[in-house]
Design a protein around this motif. Structure first.
Motif, PDB file in Angstrom:
ATOM      1  N   MET A  61       0.851  -1.170   0.000  1.00 41.02           N
ATOM      2  CA  MET A  61       0.000   0.000   0.000  1.00 41.02           C
ATOM      3  C   MET A  61       0.892   1.227   0.000  1.00 41.02           C
ATOM      4  SD  MET A  61      -1.837   0.616   3.791  1.00 41.02           S
ATOM      5  CE  MET A  61      -2.523  -0.974   3.766  1.00 41.02           C
ATOM      6  N   ARG A  62       0.391   2.312  -0.570  1.00 38.39           N
ATOM      7  CA  ARG A  62       1.124   3.570  -0.630  1.00 38.39           C
ATOM      8  C   ARG A  62       0.884   4.378   0.639  1.00 38.39           C
ATOM      9  NH1 ARG A  62      -0.140   5.771  -6.641  1.00 38.39           N
ATOM     10  NH2 ARG A  62       2.009   5.693  -7.316  1.00 38.39           N
ATOM     11  N   ILE A  63       1.642   5.441   0.788  1.00 31.79           N
ATOM     12  CA  ILE A  63       1.577   6.245   2.010  1.00 31.79           C
ATOM     13  C   ILE A  63       0.193   6.857   2.218  1.00 31.79           C
ATOM     14  CG2 ILE A  63       2.458   8.396   0.992  1.00 31.79           C
ATOM     15  CD1 ILE A  63       4.108   8.691   3.657  1.00 31.79           C
ATOM     16  N   GLY A  64      -0.450   7.298   1.157  1.00 35.30           N
ATOM     17  CA  GLY A  64      -1.798   7.861   1.277  1.00 35.30           C
ATOM     18  C   GLY A  64      -2.795   6.833   1.766  1.00 35.30           C
ATOM     19  N   GLU A  65      -2.662   5.615   1.275  1.00 36.32           N
ATOM     20  CA  GLU A  65      -3.548   4.538   1.721  1.00 36.32           C
ATOM     21  C   GLU A  65      -3.278   4.183   3.181  1.00 36.32           C
ATOM     22  OE1 GLU A  65      -4.047   2.041  -2.442  1.00 36.32           O
ATOM     23  OE2 GLU A  65      -2.129   1.942  -1.362  1.00 36.32           O
ATOM     24  N   LEU A  66      -2.008   4.208   3.571  1.00 31.69           N
ATOM     25  CA  LEU A  66      -1.664   3.960   4.970  1.00 31.69           C
ATOM     26  C   LEU A  66      -2.268   5.044   5.852  1.00 31.69           C
ATOM     27  CD1 LEU A  66      -0.079   2.375   7.146  1.00 31.69           C
ATOM     28  CD2 LEU A  66       1.877   3.855   6.618  1.00 31.69           C
ATOM     29  N   GLY A  67      -2.173   6.271   5.404  1.00 32.90           N
ATOM     30  CA  GLY A  67      -2.756   7.375   6.154  1.00 32.90           C
ATOM     31  C   GLY A  67      -4.257   7.234   6.303  1.00 32.90           C
ATOM     32  N   GLN A  68      -4.926   6.853   5.228  1.00 34.51           N
ATOM     33  CA  GLN A  68      -6.375   6.657   5.286  1.00 34.51           C
ATOM     34  C   GLN A  68      -6.730   5.490   6.189  1.00 34.51           C
ATOM     35  OE1 GLN A  68      -7.490   6.308   1.147  1.00 34.51           O
ATOM     36  NE2 GLN A  68      -8.091   8.470   1.053  1.00 34.51           N
ATOM     37  N   ALA A  69      -5.949   4.427   6.131  1.00 35.11           N
ATOM     38  CA  ALA A  69      -6.248   3.240   6.931  1.00 35.11           C
ATOM     39  C   ALA A  69      -6.083   3.493   8.433  1.00 35.11           C
ATOM     40  CB  ALA A  69      -5.346   2.084   6.501  1.00 35.11           C
ATOM     41  N   THR A  70      -5.204   4.430   8.780  1.00 37.00           N
ATOM     42  CA  THR A  70      -4.910   4.660  10.194  1.00 37.00           C
ATOM     43  C   THR A  70      -5.376   6.013  10.725  1.00 37.00           C
ATOM     44  OG1 THR A  70      -2.722   5.518   9.624  1.00 37.00           O
ATOM     45  CG2 THR A  70      -2.885   3.151  10.153  1.00 37.00           C
ATOM     46  N   GLY A  71      -5.767   6.915   9.826  1.00 34.99           N
ATOM     47  CA  GLY A  71      -6.167   8.247  10.253  1.00 34.99           C
ATOM     48  C   GLY A  71      -4.999   9.138  10.615  1.00 34.99           C
ATOM     49  N   VAL A  72      -3.828   8.836  10.075  1.00 29.00           N
ATOM     50  CA  VAL A  72      -2.619   9.607  10.366  1.00 29.00           C
ATOM     51  C   VAL A  72      -2.211  10.369   9.107  1.00 29.00           C
ATOM     52  CG1 VAL A  72      -0.192   9.465  11.087  1.00 29.00           C
ATOM     53  CG2 VAL A  72      -1.881   7.927  12.102  1.00 29.00           C
ATOM     54  N   GLU A  73      -1.876  11.644   9.286  1.00 26.86           N
ATOM     55  CA  GLU A  73      -1.464  12.482   8.161  1.00 26.86           C
ATOM     56  C   GLU A  73      -0.165  11.972   7.542  1.00 26.86           C
ATOM     57  OE1 GLU A  73      -3.066  15.243   6.909  1.00 26.86           O
ATOM     58  OE2 GLU A  73      -4.707  14.871   8.316  1.00 26.86           O
ATOM     59  N   ILE A  74      -0.019  12.190   6.246  1.00 31.80           N
ATOM     60  CA  ILE A  74       1.162  11.723   5.511  1.00 31.80           C
ATOM     61  C   ILE A  74       2.448  12.304   6.097  1.00 31.80           C
ATOM     62  CG2 ILE A  74       2.344  11.852   3.272  1.00 31.80           C
ATOM     63  CD1 ILE A  74      -0.454  11.598   1.972  1.00 31.80           C
ATOM     64  N   GLU A  75       2.456  13.596   6.412  1.00 36.18           N
ATOM     65  CA  GLU A  75       3.661  14.219   6.976  1.00 36.18           C
ATOM     66  C   GLU A  75       4.014  13.604   8.331  1.00 36.18           C
ATOM     67  OE1 GLU A  75       5.867  16.211   5.466  1.00 36.18           O
ATOM     68  OE2 GLU A  75       4.591  15.863   3.718  1.00 36.18           O
TER      69      GLU A  75
END
Length: 161
Positions: A1-15
């Motif tokens: 999974m890409r970073i954006g998908e990881l962020g969506q999956a966990t609710g954590v901002e990309i930065e």
């Protein structure tokens, strides 16, 4: 999974995800041939763990310590208990501080309760008095002298501000 998908999956901002990687809290992901990060389920679990700890206001340094225990489940957990006890003590101290702040704001609010000109507002009088290093009601002391509206308007501390 890409970073954006990881962020969506966990609710954590990309930065924030990138920051956690740089801080060593989140292991570096594999890279696709095009250079994109490739996150695995391990990253989702680790990031969810970190997010939960942050929701408990646990510091990043303490999260790092907790992650070390996750990596070494055979370790004695007394240090984990002490870590949480220290966090509880910080929360308790913050609660006491917030309760003191509440009392100060209630005392300040009690200085003015009617609708009238700002120049006659007891709250403003108290805040200006405190700015002049005079006693104020919000810190448990009565004013040493009344502050007149004219003194507020003439105060050099407020002119040009």
């Amino acid at each position: 999974m890409r970073i954006g998908e990881l962020g969506q999956a966990t609710g954590v901002e990309i930065e924030t995800i990138r920051y956690y990687e740089k801080a060593g809290l989140l292991p570096a992901p594999a890279r696709h041939p095009n250079g994109y990060r490739a996150y695995a389920p391990l990253h989702v679990e680790r990031l969810a763990f970190i997010r939960h700890c942050r929701a408990l206001d646990i510091s990043l340094a303490d999260i790092q310590r907790l992650l070390a225990f996750v990596a070494h489940p055979e370790s004695d957990c007394r240090d984990i208990d002490q870590l949480i006890n220290a966090q509880l003590a910080r929360v308790h101290a913050r609660l006491q501080s917030l309760q003191a702040l509440e009392r100060q704001l209630i005392a300040l609010r009690g200085r003015c309760g009617k609708s009238h000109l700002a120049g006659n507002c007891g709250i403003l009088h108290e805040l200006v008095a405190a700015a002049h290093h005079e006693a104020c009601v919000c810190h448990g002391e009565a004013l040493s002298k009344p502050v007149e509206a004219e003194a507020i308007a003439a105060s050099s501390a407020f002119q040009g501000a």
